[in-house]
Scaffold this motif. Structure first.
Motif, mmCIF file in Angstrom:
data_model
loop_
_atom_site.group_PDB
_atom_site.id
_atom_site.type_symbol
_atom_site.label_atom_id
_atom_site.label_comp_id
_atom_site.label_asym_id
_atom_site.label_seq_id
_atom_site.Cartn_x
_atom_site.Cartn_y
_atom_site.Cartn_z
ATOM 1 N N LEU A 1 -20.166 10.555 -15.507
ATOM 2 C CA LEU A 1 -20.708 11.904 -15.680
ATOM 3 C C LEU A 1 -20.060 12.869 -14.683
ATOM 4 C CD1 LEU A 1 -24.499 11.079 -16.155
ATOM 5 C CD2 LEU A 1 -22.961 12.044 -17.871
ATOM 6 N N TYR B 1 -26.238 12.672 -22.753
ATOM 7 C CA TYR B 1 -26.943 12.209 -21.571
ATOM 8 C C TYR B 1 -28.058 13.163 -21.153
ATOM 9 C CZ TYR B 1 -28.252 9.262 -17.909
ATOM 10 O OH TYR B 1 -29.016 8.420 -17.165
ATOM 11 N N THR B 2 -27.835 14.459 -21.359
ATOM 12 C CA THR B 2 -28.897 15.424 -21.038
ATOM 13 C C THR B 2 -30.126 15.137 -21.887
ATOM 14 O OG1 THR B 2 -27.204 17.034 -20.550
ATOM 15 C CG2 THR B 2 -29.415 17.886 -20.860
ATOM 16 N N ALA C 1 -16.181 15.776 -24.113
ATOM 17 C CA ALA C 1 -16.872 15.973 -22.838
ATOM 18 C C ALA C 1 -18.254 16.559 -23.077
ATOM 19 C CB ALA C 1 -16.050 16.890 -21.931
ATOM 20 N N HIS C 2 -18.300 17.625 -23.915
ATOM 21 C CA HIS C 2 -19.609 18.227 -24.188
ATOM 22 C C HIS C 2 -20.527 17.251 -24.911
ATOM 23 C CE1 HIS C 2 -19.332 22.299 -22.694
ATOM 24 N NE2 HIS C 2 -18.066 22.302 -23.067
ATOM 25 N N TRP D 1 -32.225 5.136 -15.131
ATOM 26 C CA TRP D 1 -32.400 6.433 -15.796
ATOM 27 C C TRP D 1 -32.851 7.481 -14.781
ATOM 28 C CZ3 TRP D 1 -37.102 9.098 -16.224
ATOM 29 C CH2 TRP D 1 -37.073 10.227 -17.048
ATOM 30 N N ILE E 1 -43.866 5.455 -23.791
ATOM 31 C CA ILE E 1 -42.826 5.595 -24.811
ATOM 32 C C ILE E 1 -42.442 4.240 -25.390
ATOM 33 C CG2 ILE E 1 -40.382 6.183 -25.114
ATOM 34 C CD1 ILE E 1 -40.969 8.558 -23.212
ATOM 35 N N ILE F 1 -36.073 13.876 -9.539
ATOM 36 C CA ILE F 1 -37.083 14.553 -8.717
ATOM 37 C C ILE F 1 -38.502 14.152 -9.105
ATOM 38 C CG2 ILE F 1 -35.608 16.552 -8.312
ATOM 39 C CD1 ILE F 1 -37.507 17.992 -10.357
ATOM 40 N N ILE G 1 -29.513 16.854 -15.796
ATOM 41 C CA ILE G 1 -29.393 15.405 -15.618
ATOM 42 C C ILE G 1 -30.054 14.979 -14.308
ATOM 43 C CG2 ILE G 1 -27.708 13.533 -15.295
ATOM 44 C CD1 ILE G 1 -25.900 15.013 -17.279
ATOM 45 N N MET H 1 -41.413 20.306 -10.792
ATOM 46 C CA MET H 1 -40.468 21.106 -11.567
ATOM 47 C C MET H 1 -40.372 22.509 -10.985
ATOM 48 S SD MET H 1 -38.903 19.591 -13.939
ATOM 49 C CE MET H 1 -38.566 20.402 -15.475
ATOM 50 N N TYR I 1 -25.802 21.312 -17.209
ATOM 51 C CA TYR I 1 -25.842 19.857 -17.381
ATOM 52 C C TYR I 1 -26.239 19.172 -16.089
ATOM 53 C CZ TYR I 1 -23.150 20.427 -21.737
ATOM 54 O OH TYR I 1 -22.733 20.760 -22.977
ATOM 55 N N ALA J 1 -31.903 12.234 -20.554
ATOM 56 C CA ALA J 1 -32.599 12.547 -19.305
ATOM 57 C C ALA J 1 -33.874 13.340 -19.561
ATOM 58 C CB ALA J 1 -31.667 13.325 -18.367
ATOM 59 N N LEU J 2 -33.839 14.234 -20.541
ATOM 60 C CA LEU J 2 -34.982 15.132 -20.721
ATOM 61 C C LEU J 2 -35.995 14.632 -21.731
ATOM 62 C CD1 LEU J 2 -33.289 18.630 -20.553
ATOM 63 C CD2 LEU J 2 -34.360 17.300 -18.751
ATOM 64 N N PHE J 3 -35.565 13.713 -22.635
ATOM 65 C CA PHE J 3 -36.438 13.316 -23.736
ATOM 66 C C PHE J 3 -37.829 12.845 -23.286
ATOM 67 C CE2 PHE J 3 -37.916 9.802 -26.427
ATOM 68 C CZ PHE J 3 -38.226 10.530 -27.568
ATOM 69 N N PRO J 4 -37.928 11.906 -22.329
ATOM 70 C CA PRO J 4 -39.266 11.434 -21.951
ATOM 71 C C PRO J 4 -40.167 12.559 -21.430
ATOM 72 C CG PRO J 4 -37.602 9.957 -21.109
ATOM 73 C CD PRO J 4 -36.879 11.158 -21.616
ATOM 74 N N VAL J 5 -39.603 13.439 -20.622
ATOM 75 C CA VAL J 5 -40.396 14.534 -20.072
ATOM 76 C C VAL J 5 -40.899 15.413 -21.221
ATOM 77 C CG1 VAL J 5 -40.357 16.515 -18.532
ATOM 78 C CG2 VAL J 5 -38.997 14.499 -17.990
ATOM 79 N N ALA K 1 -20.610 13.977 -24.718
ATOM 80 C CA ALA K 1 -21.143 12.982 -23.787
ATOM 81 C C ALA K 1 -22.221 13.605 -22.904
ATOM 82 C CB ALA K 1 -20.010 12.416 -22.925
ATOM 83 N N LEU K 2 -21.962 14.817 -22.423
ATOM 84 C CA LEU K 2 -22.929 15.455 -21.522
ATOM 85 C C LEU K 2 -24.215 15.814 -22.249
ATOM 86 C CD1 LEU K 2 -20.543 17.688 -19.431
ATOM 87 C CD2 LEU K 2 -21.843 15.724 -18.642
ATOM 88 N N ILE K 3 -24.085 16.304 -23.482
ATOM 89 C CA ILE K 3 -25.292 16.655 -24.247
ATOM 90 C C ILE K 3 -26.107 15.400 -24.509
ATOM 91 C CG2 ILE K 3 -26.121 17.450 -26.501
ATOM 92 C CD1 ILE K 3 -23.776 19.471 -26.437
ATOM 93 N N PRO L 1 -34.764 13.864 -13.814
ATOM 94 C CA PRO L 1 -35.546 12.639 -13.619
ATOM 95 C C PRO L 1 -35.627 12.197 -12.160
ATOM 96 C CG PRO L 1 -34.084 12.387 -15.485
ATOM 97 C CD PRO L 1 -33.732 13.694 -14.845
ATOM 98 N N ILE M 1 -16.577 13.799 -15.777
ATOM 99 C CA ILE M 1 -16.563 14.798 -16.859
ATOM 100 C C ILE M 1 -16.935 16.173 -16.304
ATOM 101 C CG2 ILE M 1 -17.526 15.435 -19.095
ATOM 102 C CD1 ILE M 1 -18.141 12.512 -19.576
ATOM 103 N N VAL N 1 -41.334 14.625 -24.421
ATOM 104 C CA VAL N 1 -42.351 13.952 -25.238
ATOM 105 C C VAL N 1 -43.716 13.995 -24.553
ATOM 106 C CG1 VAL N 1 -43.068 11.715 -26.146
ATOM 107 C CG2 VAL N 1 -40.716 12.449 -26.383
ATOM 108 N N ILE N 2 -43.728 13.742 -23.253
ATOM 109 C CA ILE N 2 -45.001 13.745 -22.525
ATOM 110 C C ILE N 2 -45.636 15.132 -22.583
ATOM 111 C CG2 ILE N 2 -46.065 13.489 -20.248
ATOM 112 C CD1 ILE N 2 -45.109 10.860 -21.428
#
Lengths: 279, 308
Positions: free
Chosen positions: B95, A21-22, A14-15, B173, B132, B119, B114, A259, B110, A25-29, A17-19, B117, B98, A31-32
């Protein structure tokens, strides 16, 4: 359910999968933002490295602040968002109170009429909206945007708020009536404070889409002095598309206010969604 | 409230309470909506508005220049929707499933991460992914290279065959947080007794999800589907931010929203035409109306709702 507690493998999965996906979700932000603080060379040489003393540079931000009027854009976005939220909440709560509190002829029809807009996107009427705004001279003013977003937000606001107003105790309102309070005072003094959590939910739901909208600013208010932050960054990035420092910095600056709003309001937002306000 | 000696008075306060919302909503939303439908029956001749009946619709569906664009946009829009239904909603449900485990640590972290994006504006999302995935910057090819899959890389946004799917996935995404949150809320509202009863019968883990939770959250999945449908058939911003009004390469990412924008405002050599723009808007309205009606009368009314 208990199996997850007993079996450590499930917990790890579970952790995991969540990590994963997190990170997605956060990677593009990430990198920018990190690359916006680097020199042009470093951006291309090692795009995934954090800025260090060697590669750190604020050149992009300098360009953005010199070339684009981001403070003005930010101010416009603030005025439009806060103004629209004010009218959505005030008018929405008043209408919701009328529908929830009084029995009158046409109550049901009026409720259905106002609910129509929940499913029909306001964008369909854009051609006629623009024509109307041109005729009334509101085109290229912030009022055009505030009116459109108010109309767009009202249906869901009335729907959610009237659900909550039905739960306000009748005894309280009747006690107010016996004390001689007018219906307006009952609404503003007794009912509004009690539905404040629901108002906050409605505000948070409407805030992000209004702040982020590109369509109506592009069509109704494209002039320089009324550009919102979303449209302003779109135009700026389009012009500076080859200046990577400037583009990355502009993107980071556009991420910043949302943010900040998210950090402030995320509990409210998540509570609003999970409390079933939008069933 | 009222004086018992007088006849029941007209209750003006009801009017006062309702008037602002009804006026703004009618003037800025409902009236323009019908006015747009009406404008689709007119055209401009010598700077005067002339009634032409259904001529614009005949042009849109009959004239090959228009109809190829329209069917292309509609087909692309449909594919956009299919990807959302097949990728976004299952990932969101997974998701949420889980996350809804009791005693899962860091669940709120989490959940918040998640949702980030969702917002962000389309402008940020569109450009960030464009950079990218760009072959010039080399983040995407570099990362694929690190896992030995460099041969899989292509400038996806620039290739006609991949651009639309790539943008659909970018949109997935961005919005996966919404189905995740709504399903999460639905899962939390399932009473513990039901799950415990199932556990006594030996139904746990995945079996409990498929046999007990999924049937109970079907109404929420229905609502998410219709929300996705309306949002997708009214989408514009992401395509415009990433590919511009021409929805390139060669209109391969053109959807109804960008098609309407181009027609209404014009681009390059083509002049803007509000009447053809209204015609496309009317077609979009019809599509959304059919979808919403199918959902309301075909799906929602047949779905069993469980009251706890």
């Amino acid at each position: 359910m208990n199996a997850a507690r007993k079996n450590p493998f499930n917990t790890y999965a579970a952790h995991g999968a969540l990590i994963l996906y997190t990170l997605i979700a956060l990677f593009p932000v990430f990198v920018i933002v990190i690359n916006s603080f680097k020199t042009r060379k470093a951006i291309f040489r090692e795009p995934l490295a954090l800025p260090n003393s060697d590669s750190f540079s604020l050149i992009g931000y300098e360009t953005v602040l010199k070339q684009g009027d981001f403070f003005l854009y930010f101010q416009n976005s603030m005025i439009v968002t806060v103004g629209s939220l004010f009218f959505i909440l005030l008018f929405g709560a008043m209408a919701a109170f009328a529908l929830a509190e009084y029995r009158f002829k046409g109550n049901l029809i009026m409720g259905l009429y106002l609910a129509l807009g929940i499913m029909i996107p306001i964008r369909i009427g854009t051609v006629a909206i623009l024509e109307m705004m041109v005729q009334t001279g509101l085109v290229n003013t912030l009022w055009a945007l505030i009116l459109v977003y108010t109309a767009q937000g009202l249906p869901l606001a009335v729907f959610i708020l009237s659900e909550f107003m039905r739960q306000v105790s009748d005894d309280l309102k009747n006690a107010g009536r016996i004390d001689g309070l007018s219906e307006y005072r009952i609404f503003f003094r007794l009912v509004l404070p009690l539905v404040r959590p629901a108002m906050a939910t409605v505000a948070v739901f409407n805030m992000i889409p209004i702040w982020n909208d590109l369509w109506f600013p592009l069509i109704l208010a494209p002039a320089e002095e009324v550009k919102t932050l979303t449209l302003g960054s779109q135009v700026f990035i389009g012009q500076f598309v080859t200046d990577w420092n400037a583009v990355l910095s502009a993107l980071s600056l556009a991420i910043l206010p949302v943010m900040a709003l998210y950090v402030i309001f995320s509990r409210q937002l998540i509570r609003g969604i999970t409390s079933g306000a939008v069933k | 409230m009222s004086d018992p000696h007088s006849k029941p008075k007209f209750r003006w306060h009801i009017v006062v309470f309702l008037a602002p919302a009804v006026l703004v909503y009618t003037a800025v939303m409902i009236y323009p909506l019908f006015n747009t439908l009406r404008l689709s029956l007119f055209t401009e001749v010598d700077q005067a508005r002339v009634y032409v009946g259904l001529q614009n619709f005949r042009t849109l569906f009959g004239d090959t220049v228009w109809s190829t664009q329209f069917w292309n946009a509609l087909g692309n829009n449909f594919w956009f929707f299919v990807i959302h239904m097949l990728v976004q909603n299952p990932i969101g449900i997974a998701l949420a499933a889980i996350l809804s485990h009791p005693k899962l640590r860091f669940a709120s972290f989490y959940r918040s991460a998640i949702f980030i994006p969702t917002i962000l504006s389309f402008v940020i999302v569109g450009f960030a992914w464009k950079l990218i995935l760009s072959p010039i910057w080399g983040i995407a090819p570099g990362m694929l290279d690190a896992v030995g899959l460099k041969s899989l890389y292509a400038p996806w946004l620039g290739k006609e065959a991949y651009a639309l799917t790539t943008l659909s996935l970018v949109s997935v995404w961005q919005f996966v947080g919404i189905p995740m949150m709504l399903i999460y809320a639905a899962l939390l509202s399932i009473p513990e007794e039901i799950l415990e009863a199932a556990e006594v019968e030996g139904i746990t883990g995945l079996a409990a999800f498929w046999k007990i939770k999924l049937p109970l959250i079907l109404p929420s999945i229905g609502i998410i589907s219709i929300l996705t449908f309306v949002a997708n058939f009214n989408a514009f911003d992401l395509i415009y931010a990433a590919q511009g009004a021409l929805a390139g390469p060669d209109f391969s990412t053109d959807i109804l929203g960008t098609f309407m924008y181009r027609t209404f405002f014009g681009f390059q050599l083509q002049l803007g035409d509000p009447h053809m723009g209204s015609t496309i808007a009317s077609a979009m309205f019809a599509i959304i109306l059919v979808g919403v009606c199918l959902y309301l009368f075909g799906i929602q009314s047949r779905m069993r709702r469980y009251q706890f």
